[in-house]
Enzyme design. Structure first.
Site, PDB file in Angstrom:
ATOM      1  N   THR A 195       1.814  -2.965  -0.300  1.00 36.03           N
ATOM      2  CA  THR A 195       3.763  -2.611  -1.167  1.00 36.03           C
ATOM      3  C   THR A 195       4.670  -1.729  -0.611  1.00 36.03           C
ATOM      4  O   THR A 195       4.087  -0.985  -0.579  1.00 36.03           O
ATOM      5  CB  THR A 195       3.495  -2.849  -2.539  1.00 36.03           C
ATOM      6  OG1 THR A 195       2.962  -4.196  -2.575  1.00 36.03           O
ATOM      7  CG2 THR A 195       5.065  -2.791  -3.713  1.00 36.03           C
TER       8      THR A 195
ATOM      9  N   GLU B 142      -0.353  -9.030  -6.732  1.00 37.28           N
ATOM     10  CA  GLU B 142      -0.588 -10.334  -6.261  1.00 37.28           C
ATOM     11  C   GLU B 142       0.511 -10.697  -6.215  1.00 37.28           C
ATOM     12  O   GLU B 142      -0.527 -12.410  -5.889  1.00 37.28           O
ATOM     13  CB  GLU B 142      -2.257 -10.711  -6.185  1.00 37.28           C
ATOM     14  CG  GLU B 142      -3.375  -9.502  -6.424  1.00 37.28           C
ATOM     15  CD  GLU B 142      -2.842  -8.184  -4.389  1.00 37.28           C
ATOM     16  OE1 GLU B 142      -2.387  -9.090  -4.050  1.00 37.28           O
ATOM     17  OE2 GLU B 142      -2.870  -7.200  -4.839  1.00 37.28           O
TER      18      GLU B 142
END
Length: 387
Positions: A125, A365
Site C-alpha cells: 500500500t 486486504e
C-alpha cells in the site's frame, strides 16, 4: 465433501483455544489500552509452535496448511483481534517467497519465520495506491548486481517490529502491472526506514507505520521470482491470505456473541433475565446464523488454498469469505453492543473494543466494495463455477 476436521486440526484448535483463554484473554484489554506490541504473546506463539502452521516441515513448519492457520487465528481473535493479526502476518510476509522465491530465500525467511527468529511485513500500500495495487509508484532500478529502490509505503502492519520487508516496486513503470517486481529488504539496509506509528481506531496491538526507501541498495539475489512478474506474486499473496483475514472476523464475531449471551443470561429486567425476551433471543439467533454461514465460507476458501488453487478462477471464493466474514464481524459487534445497552458503550466492557477492531476488517486486504466487484465480474462474465 467432509465437514469434519481431521484429528490433527481438532487437536490444534483445542491447543490454541486453551492458550487463548489462559494467555491472551487476560491481556487483551491492556494491549488495546496501551497500544503496544504484545511481545509476550508473540513468544507464546513461538513456544507453542504456531508461527509456522501453514508451512511444511521441510521449512520448520507444522504442515497444517491455511485451514490450520485459520483455525488458530479464529480462536485467538475471539479474545484479541490484534493477536490474531500477529499470526496472520507470518503468512502475509512470506507468501510471495513461498510461491516464487528461491530455495535459499525459503530457507532463510520462511524457516526463520517458522522458528520465530524472523518477523516480516508486506509492503504494498502507498498513499496513492491502495485497492489499485498496480498503481504503486515505488521504483526499483537495476545497478550492476543491485537494485536501487526509492519510494514510500503506508499503513504497513508490523513494520516497526519487522526483521525483513517484502516490497513491491515498479521495475518497468511503462508496463503497468506487468512491470512490477517484489524484493526482500532486510532490516538495517541503508536507505530503509520506518516512519511514525499511526494512531488507529482499533487493532492497536500491531503497529502500523510508513516505510520509506531512499536510494536503498538491495542485492539482485533478493529479487523474489523474476523481474516484472511481481504482480502475480502480489495477487497470489492476497488471494491466499484472504481466508485468514476472514478467520479474524469469524473469531471476533464469535467472541462478541458469547460475551453478549453471557451478559443476557445474568442481566435482569422486568423481573427476569433479558435472555428470556424474544426480541433479544432472535437477535442472538440471527448473529449465530450469520457466524455459522461465515464459518463454512472461511473453511471452504482455506481448503481451496490448501488444494493449491489460488488463481483468478477461484478468487471470487476468497472474496466471498473475506467480505462476508468481515461484515458479519461488524454486524455482530454492533448488535452485541446494542444488547448490552449503555454498558456495551463503556470501556469497562470489551464490546466497544470488539466494535472498533471489527471495522478494520472491511478495509484491509481489499475493501468490501473491491470484493463485490471481483465476485460480480465473475458472475457477469460467466467465469464463476460453483464448486
Amino acid at each position: 465433501m467432509d465437514f469434519h476436521l481431521p484429528e490433527e486440526l481438532q487437536l490444534l484448535r483445542n491447543t490454541v483455544r486453551r492458550l487463548a483463554r489462559e494467555k491472551i484473554a487476560p491481556r487483551a484489554a491492556e494491549i488495546d489500552q496501551t497500544a503496544t506490541y504484545p511481545e509476550d504473546i508473540y513468544q507464546a506463539f513461538k513456544q507453542t509452535g504456531l508461527l509456522g502452521l501453514c508451512y511444511p516441515e521441510q521449512y520448520g513448519g507444522a504442515g497444517l496448511g491455511t485451514l490450520g492457520l485459520c483455525l488458530a487465528v479464529e480462536e485467538v481473535a475471539k479474545y484479541c483481534c490484534a493477536s490474531g493479526l500477529i499470526l496472520l502476518l507470518t503468512r502475509l510476509s512470506t507468501a510471495a517467497i513461498a510461491y516464487g522465491g528461491s530455495e535459499a530465500q525459503k530457507q532463510e525467511y520462511i524457516r526463520g519465520t517458522c522458528a520465530g527468529s524472523r518477523r516480516g511485513c508486506f509492503c504494498l500500500t502507498e498513499p496513492a495506491a491502495g485497492s489499485d495495487a498496480a498503481g504503486i509508484q515505488t521504483r526499483a532500478e537495476r545497478s550492476g548486481d543491485h537494485y536501487i529502490l526509492n519510494g514510500s509505503k503506508c499503513f504497513i502492519s508490523g513494520a516497526s517490529v519487522a526483521d525483513f520487508f517484502l516490497v513491491a516496486a515498479k521495475t518497468d513503470p511503462a508496463a503497468g502491472h506487468r512491470g512490477m517486481s517484489v524484493f526482500v529488504v532486510d532490516k538495517g539496509t541503508p536507505g530503509l526506514s520506518t516512519g511514525k506509528i499511526e494512531k488507529k481506531m482499533g487493532v492497536k496491538g500491531v503497529p502500523v507505520s510508513e516505510v520509506v526507501l531512499e536510494d536503498c541498495r538491495v542485492p539482485a539475489q533478493n529479487l523474489v521470482g523474476r523481474e516484472n512478474e511481481g504482480f502475480k506474486l502480489v495477487m497470489l499473496t492476497l488471494n491466499s491470505v484472504r481466508p485468514i483475514v476472514a478467520a479474524r472476523g469469524l473469531g471476533l464475531a464469535q467472541g462478541a456473541l458469547q460475551h453478549a449471551v453471557d451478559y443476557a443470561r445474568e442481566r435482569q429486567a422486568f423481573g427476569k433475565p433479558i435472555a428470556d425476551f424474544q426480541g433479544l433471543r432472535w437477535m442472538m439467533a440471527d448473529m449465530a446464523m450469520e457466524i455459522e454461514a461465515a464459518r463454512w465460507l472461511v473453511y471452504h476458501a482455506a481448503s481451496i488454498v490448501d488444494e493449491g488453487r489460488v488463481g483468478k478462477e477461484v478468487a471470487p471464493y476468497f472474496s466471498m469469505a473475506k467480505a462476508y466474514a468481515s461484515e458479519v464481524a461488524v454486524r455482530t459487534t454492533h448488535n452485541a453492543l446494542q444488547l448490552l445497552g449503555g454498558y456495551g458503550y463503556m470501556q469497562d466492557y470489551p464490546l466497544e473494543r470488539y466494535y472498533r477492531d471489527a471495522r478494520q476488517l472491511m478495509i484491509v486486504e481489499g475493501t468490501s466494495q473491491v470484493h463485490r466487484e471481483i465476485i460480480s465480474r465473475a458472475i457477469v462474465e460467466g467465469t464463476l463455477h460453483w464448486l
